[in-house]
Design an enzyme around this catalytic site. Structure first.
Site, PDB file in Angstrom:
ATOM      1  N   TYR A   1       4.558  -9.351   7.597  1.00 40.76           N
ATOM      2  CA  TYR A   1       4.270  -7.954   7.895  1.00 40.76           C
ATOM      3  C   TYR A   1       4.545  -7.669   9.376  1.00 40.76           C
ATOM      4  O   TYR A   1       4.422  -8.557  10.235  1.00 40.76           O
ATOM      5  CB  TYR A   1       2.790  -7.632   7.630  1.00 40.76           C
ATOM      6  CG  TYR A   1       2.317  -7.959   6.229  1.00 40.76           C
ATOM      7  CD1 TYR A   1       2.280  -6.983   5.244  1.00 40.76           C
ATOM      8  CD2 TYR A   1       1.901  -9.251   5.906  1.00 40.76           C
ATOM      9  CE1 TYR A   1       1.838  -7.274   3.965  1.00 40.76           C
ATOM     10  CE2 TYR A   1       1.460  -9.551   4.632  1.00 40.76           C
ATOM     11  CZ  TYR A   1       1.429  -8.563   3.672  1.00 40.76           C
ATOM     12  OH  TYR A   1       0.999  -8.866   2.406  1.00 40.76           O
TER      13      TYR A   1
ATOM     14  N   ASP B   1       0.835  -1.192   0.000  1.00 36.77           N
ATOM     15  CA  ASP B   1       0.000   0.000   0.000  1.00 36.77           C
ATOM     16  C   ASP B   1       0.873   1.247   0.000  1.00 36.77           C
ATOM     17  O   ASP B   1       2.026   1.217   0.449  1.00 36.77           O
ATOM     18  CB  ASP B   1      -0.909   0.026   1.230  1.00 36.77           C
ATOM     19  CG  ASP B   1      -2.007  -1.026   1.159  1.00 36.77           C
ATOM     20  OD1 ASP B   1      -2.291  -1.513   0.051  1.00 36.77           O
ATOM     21  OD2 ASP B   1      -2.565  -1.377   2.226  1.00 36.77           O
TER      22      ASP B   1
ATOM     23  N   TYR C   1      -5.455  -9.614   2.927  1.00 33.61           N
ATOM     24  CA  TYR C   1      -5.557  -8.192   3.250  1.00 33.61           C
ATOM     25  C   TYR C   1      -5.349  -8.020   4.757  1.00 33.61           C
ATOM     26  O   TYR C   1      -6.208  -8.409   5.568  1.00 33.61           O
ATOM     27  CB  TYR C   1      -6.921  -7.641   2.837  1.00 33.61           C
ATOM     28  CG  TYR C   1      -7.117  -7.548   1.338  1.00 33.61           C
ATOM     29  CD1 TYR C   1      -6.481  -6.558   0.600  1.00 33.61           C
ATOM     30  CD2 TYR C   1      -7.949  -8.446   0.678  1.00 33.61           C
ATOM     31  CE1 TYR C   1      -6.668  -6.463  -0.776  1.00 33.61           C
ATOM     32  CE2 TYR C   1      -8.146  -8.351  -0.697  1.00 33.61           C
ATOM     33  CZ  TYR C   1      -7.501  -7.366  -1.414  1.00 33.61           C
ATOM     34  OH  TYR C   1      -7.691  -7.271  -2.771  1.00 33.61           O
TER      35      TYR C   1
END
Length: 410
Positions: A297, A231, A369
């Site tokens: 992440y 993103d 996501y």
């Protein structure tokens, strides 16, 4: 006798050069040029008729004696490519409609089964002539340069094939998109909203890497092909994201990748950093983009109200190994198909606290996501951390720390 009859019928159309005469039987035998084959057929016909051999008296009705000018076309190719660095090439040709009609008429009228097209002989003969004069190598599979001859205009068009290299990039600054975005208002034309730049954002990872690349390769453009994308508000740190950069129409090719890497990192000024691993090719782009790599992440999660760290960590752990059902998030629904995707959380753990928020590390299947895994996206993602905690939760910052890549070599 059958070939002799066909030769007589071909010559009845009009003066025919040895190249074209031989080419009408071009696939029938090997080891001879069409010129040699045509002359041999003409000599055999003269001997059979007990007549002296005669060269064609006038211009060839098929090609207009194009092959007399092969040396001239070779010089035109050399002139057109003199500013370009390359070692392999391929000659091509736009066949004038009249020549195509002439030879196809003979093929059809005489039911010729083994002719070679005009285009094939032109490409081969001009290619040989250029190679003999320059030492460049004809390459039918992956030529660095393709030259297109246009007999109708007497010009040569040059197509320079792209150069590719593989590496990994890190993005240290939030707010930078991976690739160039045209201004939403003017779609790249330039307007007051974008200060007439045509860009939604002044910089992108693609442009920060690409600007010095374009200059060093003397190319027209640089296109970044990434193994997925982060993103715009996410950093890409850790091992970096695999990418292939395509340099479009480079006039220079023999660039030292170590020097290139240093120049990119110097000009990107700490915003983006690259580690270039090796040269690549076009076939690898699709493999890279379709690679369903796991991604790791590191996120900061903020929850509503006071919550003991132990309770939060326990809730996080309930998501480990779980299959998540995610309807296309609202934030990307305008550009993605609206469907439900199944993705697994491979590993997840709360590793500490920072500035009143919880630090969470997540390893997920490609396409998971992460923001919606935490927030639930108004019920579009199930299960979610917010659903388990029974309170609002959202990601305040996200860093990608690991992306699997291709074979990277040295």
């Amino acid at each position: 006798m059958e070939i002799e009859k066909k030769v007589q019928e071909i010559l009845a159309y009009g003066e025919t050069c040895d190249h074209c005469l031989g080419r009408f039987f071009g696939k029938r035998s090997h080891g001879l040029s069409n010129d040699e084959r045509g002359k041999g057929l003409r000599v055999a016909l003269a001997l059979d008729a007990n007549q002296p051999y005669k060269k064609p008296a006038g211009p060839c009705w098929v090609c207009g004696n194009f092959f007399d000018d092969v040396p001239l076309w070779a010089d035109r190719v050399i002139e057109a490519t003199k500013e370009i660095e390359f070692t392999t090439f391929l000659a091509g040709c736009r066949v004038p409609p009249m020549i195509a009609e002439n030879e196809e008429m003979v093929w059809s009228d005489l039911s010729l089964a083994e002719p070679e097209p005009f285009k094939s002989e032109v490409n081969r003969d001009v290619g040989k002539a250029v190679s003999a004069k320059t030492g460049k190598v004809v390459d039918f599979r992956k030529p660095e340069v393709v030259t297109i001859l246009d007999p109708a205009t007497g010009t040569v068009e040059v197509q320079i094939n792209s150069v590719f290299f593989y590496g990994r990039y890190q993005k240290f600054e939030r707010g930078i998109p991976q690739t160039h975005w045209d201004c939403r208002a003017c779609r790249g034309a330039g307007c007051e909203k974008c200060n007439f730049t045509g860009a939604q954002y002044l910089d992108s990872v693609e442009e920060l890497i690409g600007r010095p690349v374009i200059e060093m390769f003397d190319g027209e453009n640089a296109v970044l092909h990434g193994a997925g994308r982060e993103d715009i508000d996410a950093r890409m740190i850790g091992t970096g994201r695999p990418f292939i950069l395509e340099v479009v129409s480079p006039k220079k090719r023999s660039i030292d990748l170590a020097v290139l890497e240093a120049e990119i990192n110097r000009t990107a000024d700490g915003r983006v950093s690259v580690a270039i691993k090796r040269w690549a090719d076009r076939a690898e782009v699709e493999t890279l983009k379709s690679n369903k790599a796991h991604k790791k992440y590191r996120i900061l999660v903020e929850v509503e109200g006071a919550l003991p760290a132990e309770e939060f960590a326990k809730a996080v752990k309930t998501l480990q190994g779980v299959t998540i059902y995610q309807r296309t998030p609202e934030r990307v629904a305008h550009r993605r198909a609206d469907k439900i995707r199944e993705r697994r959380v491979l590993d997840i753990e709360c590793v500490g606290e920072q500035d009143g928020r919880f630090v969470v590390e997540v390893l997920g299947e490609a396409g998971l996501y992460i923001k919606e895994l935490v927030s639930g996206d108004s019920g579009r993602t199930q299960p979610s951390l917010a659903e388990i905690l029974k309170r609002t939760a959202h990601v305040t910052s996200l860093d990608v720390t690991q992306v699997e890549g291709a074979q990277e070599g040295e």
